[in-house]
Scaffold this motif. Structure first.
Motif, PDB file in Angstrom:
ATOM      1  N   GLY A 275      22.225  62.349   9.542  1.00 50.90           N
ATOM      2  CA  GLY A 275      23.620  62.730   9.338  1.00 50.90           C
ATOM      3  C   GLY A 275      24.314  63.147  10.624  1.00 50.90           C
ATOM      4  N   VAL A 276      25.631  63.268  10.533  1.00 45.64           N
ATOM      5  CA  VAL A 276      26.456  63.603  11.686  1.00 45.64           C
ATOM      6  C   VAL A 276      26.200  65.030  12.156  1.00 45.64           C
ATOM      7  CG1 VAL A 276      28.822  63.799  12.529  1.00 45.64           C
ATOM      8  CG2 VAL A 276      28.219  61.953  10.966  1.00 45.64           C
ATOM      9  N   GLY A 277      25.906  65.931  11.221  1.00 51.53           N
ATOM     10  CA  GLY A 277      25.648  67.320  11.594  1.00 51.53           C
ATOM     11  C   GLY A 277      24.437  67.422  12.507  1.00 51.53           C
ATOM     12  N   ASN A 278      23.387  66.670  12.170  1.00 49.72           N
ATOM     13  CA  ASN A 278      22.186  66.643  13.005  1.00 49.72           C
ATOM     14  C   ASN A 278      22.486  66.067  14.383  1.00 49.72           C
ATOM     15  OD1 ASN A 278      19.289  64.576  13.230  1.00 49.72           O
ATOM     16  ND2 ASN A 278      19.378  66.721  13.775  1.00 49.72           N
ATOM     17  N   PHE A 279      23.299  64.998  14.400  1.00 55.21           N
ATOM     18  CA  PHE A 279      23.684  64.396  15.683  1.00 55.21           C
ATOM     19  C   PHE A 279      24.501  65.372  16.522  1.00 55.21           C
ATOM     20  CE2 PHE A 279      26.965  62.161  18.161  1.00 55.21           C
ATOM     21  CZ  PHE A 279      26.150  61.494  19.052  1.00 55.21           C
ATOM     22  N   ALA A 280      25.396  66.120  15.896  1.00 58.72           N
ATOM     23  CA  ALA A 280      26.228  67.084  16.614  1.00 58.72           C
ATOM     24  C   ALA A 280      25.365  68.153  17.286  1.00 58.72           C
ATOM     25  CB  ALA A 280      27.217  67.729  15.657  1.00 58.72           C
ATOM     26  N   GLU A 281      24.337  68.609  16.578  1.00 58.11           N
ATOM     27  CA  GLU A 281      23.440  69.626  17.149  1.00 58.11           C
ATOM     28  C   GLU A 281      22.708  69.081  18.378  1.00 58.11           C
ATOM     29  OE1 GLU A 281      20.837  70.701  14.028  1.00 58.11           O
ATOM     30  OE2 GLU A 281      22.309  71.926  12.950  1.00 58.11           O
ATOM     31  N   VAL A 282      22.189  67.848  18.242  1.00 57.60           N
ATOM     32  CA  VAL A 282      21.440  67.246  19.343  1.00 57.60           C
ATOM     33  C   VAL A 282      22.351  66.972  20.534  1.00 57.60           C
ATOM     34  CG1 VAL A 282      20.089  65.242  20.063  1.00 57.60           C
ATOM     35  CG2 VAL A 282      19.730  66.244  17.801  1.00 57.60           C
ATOM     36  N   ALA A 283      23.521  66.396  20.267  1.00 60.35           N
ATOM     37  CA  ALA A 283      24.462  66.065  21.338  1.00 60.35           C
ATOM     38  C   ALA A 283      24.883  67.308  22.108  1.00 60.35           C
ATOM     39  CB  ALA A 283      25.679  65.355  20.763  1.00 60.35           C
ATOM     40  N   ALA A 284      25.142  68.393  21.389  1.00 54.02           N
ATOM     41  CA  ALA A 284      25.547  69.636  22.051  1.00 54.02           C
ATOM     42  C   ALA A 284      24.398  70.222  22.872  1.00 54.02           C
ATOM     43  CB  ALA A 284      26.025  70.649  21.019  1.00 54.02           C
ATOM     44  N   SER A 285      23.174  70.100  22.360  1.00 51.83           N
ATOM     45  CA  SER A 285      22.019  70.708  23.040  1.00 51.83           C
ATOM     46  C   SER A 285      21.674  70.006  24.343  1.00 51.83           C
ATOM     47  CB  SER A 285      20.806  70.707  22.113  1.00 51.83           C
ATOM     48  OG  SER A 285      20.345  69.383  21.891  1.00 51.83           O
ATOM     49  N   ILE A 286      21.941  68.688  24.436  1.00 51.14           N
ATOM     50  CA  ILE A 286      21.574  67.951  25.644  1.00 51.14           C
ATOM     51  C   ILE A 286      22.701  67.921  26.675  1.00 51.14           C
ATOM     52  CG2 ILE A 286      19.953  66.481  24.391  1.00 51.14           C
ATOM     53  CD1 ILE A 286      22.016  64.248  24.505  1.00 51.14           C
TER      54      ILE A 286
END
Length: 393
Positions: free
Chosen positions: A198-209
């Motif tokens: 999902g997009v929420g999971n992608f948002a977390e990863v994108a922000a973390s990197i």
């Protein structure tokens, strides 16, 4: 690497190997010029090469026997000459005695190695030291642990000592006595194809990197280079902290690798570039960074910026100041005659190695600038997450 099979060699290669001793072909050449025979065929060249190799091996073997006999005679000569009734040994007798001596020495060496097996108490001490070093230096490579054990006189500085350390370390990891995550293998790499739930999971990863370029305001491109991937595993943590690229050259770097690195410098559009290097101190090691710098400067000949290249470690003065274990230079390697002792970079404890690089990086960027950049980075990371979540809703 073994010799290339003759059938895999071209006629040109065979001829090049055959003709260094042209006397072998003098009569053949005369016959060819006189029209008495055709030029030598490939099979004839092969036979000549094989014959020459047999003769060369036989000559080397005879020479070795002569030196062996001379060495035994040097030990026995005084004794024989002092006894008028003593029988002077023949060359065959001397060679036979030398062979028996070597067999006895080999057997003695095997027995000595068997007697040098560690006691349970010594094994416990080695395991405890491995655990302590891995815990303090993590993530660390086996080579780093090996050199730390050498400095503590817990393993011998040899291939045999390295193999013993590997075995003990593997046993500790398999029995969960040593956490797997503490030791890093940078010589192998997995190729991940990442998916997201999902997009929420992608948002977390994108922000973390997300990482901000701390060096943009300095108008300087900073890179860390090292001789091996083993060193890269130790230095990666510092490079991530300061957001600088890490280039393990793998010894003498290929032209393709160097050309791409030079392109990266040019495309950065920075006014200056600084390269910090870490590598071994031996006959080859002190030449690797010079070779890298020379080729990079060649590729950057038309670049208007200024390139600075600094070798951080290992340097000769660090050997004494840090008490690093040394080995004699290889007698067969005549490069860099100024190197009178050799040290692998892995001999420097991982925390000390990271501190050397970290201190150099700190000296290239004002502390206030670094503090502000990190605060802005955290704010922008939160902003990225919020915007992505908003777009998904």
């Amino acid at each position: 690497m073994g010799e290339m099979n003759l059938k895999d060699k071209s006629e040109e290669q065979l001829a090049l190997e055959a003709f260094p001793t042209e006397a072998d072909f003098a009569s053949m050449e005369a016959d060819v010029l006189a029209g008495k025979r055709d030029a030598p065929s490939r099979s004839e060249l092969v036979q000549i090469i094989r014959k020459r190799r047999r003769e060369q091996r036989a000559a080397e073997k005879d020479k070795s026997k002569m030196w062996t006999a001379a060495a035994v005679w040097a030990d026995k000569r005084e004794e024989v000459e002092a006894d008028p009734e003593a029988v002077v040994p023949t060359q065959a007798d001397l060679i036979r005695e030398a062979s028996q001596n070597r067999q006895g020495e080999a057997a003695q060496l095997i027995m000595t190695q068997k007697r040098q097996r560690r006691t349970p108490e010594e094994l416990d001490a080695l395991r405890a030291a491995i655990y302590a070093v891995a815990e303090t230096d993590q993530p660390v490579s086996i080579r780093h642990i090996f050199y730390r054990m050498v400095t503590q006189n817990l393993v011998e500085k040899s291939d045999r000592g390295y193999q013993q350390l590997q075995k003990v370390t593997v046993d500790m990891r398999r029995t969960l006595a040593l956490p797997y995550a503490w030791i890093e293998d940078s010589s192998r790499q997995a190729y991940w194809n990442t998916g997201y739930v999902g997009v929420g999971n992608f948002a977390e990863v994108a922000a973390s990197i997300y990482r901000r370029d701390y060096w943009d305001s300095t108008d300087t491109l900073v890179e860390v280079w090292c001789e091996s991937r083993s060193l890269a595993g130790v230095l990666g943590q510092v490079c991530r902290e300061y957001v600088v690229p890490l280039f393990p050259s793998g010894g003498f770097a290929s032209l393709s690798f160097l050309y791409q690195a030079a392109e990266h410098i040019q495309e950065s559009e920075r006014a200056n570039a600084v390269i910090l290097y870490v590598g071994d101190y031996d006959q080859a090691g002190v030449l690797i960074d010079r070779s890298i710098e020379k080729d990079l400067r060649g590729f950057l000949e038309d670049w208007p910026g200024e390139l600075s290249f600094e070798r951080l470690a290992v340097n000769d003065d660090q050997i004494d100041s840090m008490g690093l274990p040394t080995r004699p230079p290889k007698p067969s390697d005549t490069r860099s005659p100024e190197v009178t002792r050799a040290v692998e970079a892995e001999a420097i404890p991982a925390p000390a190695m990271r501190e050397i690089v970290s201190s150099a990086l700190q000296g290239l960027i004002p502390e206030q600038v670094l503090t502000v950049e990190r605060l802005v980075e955290e704010q922008e990371r939160n902003d990225i997450y919020s915007r992505l979540i908003t777009l998904a809703s």
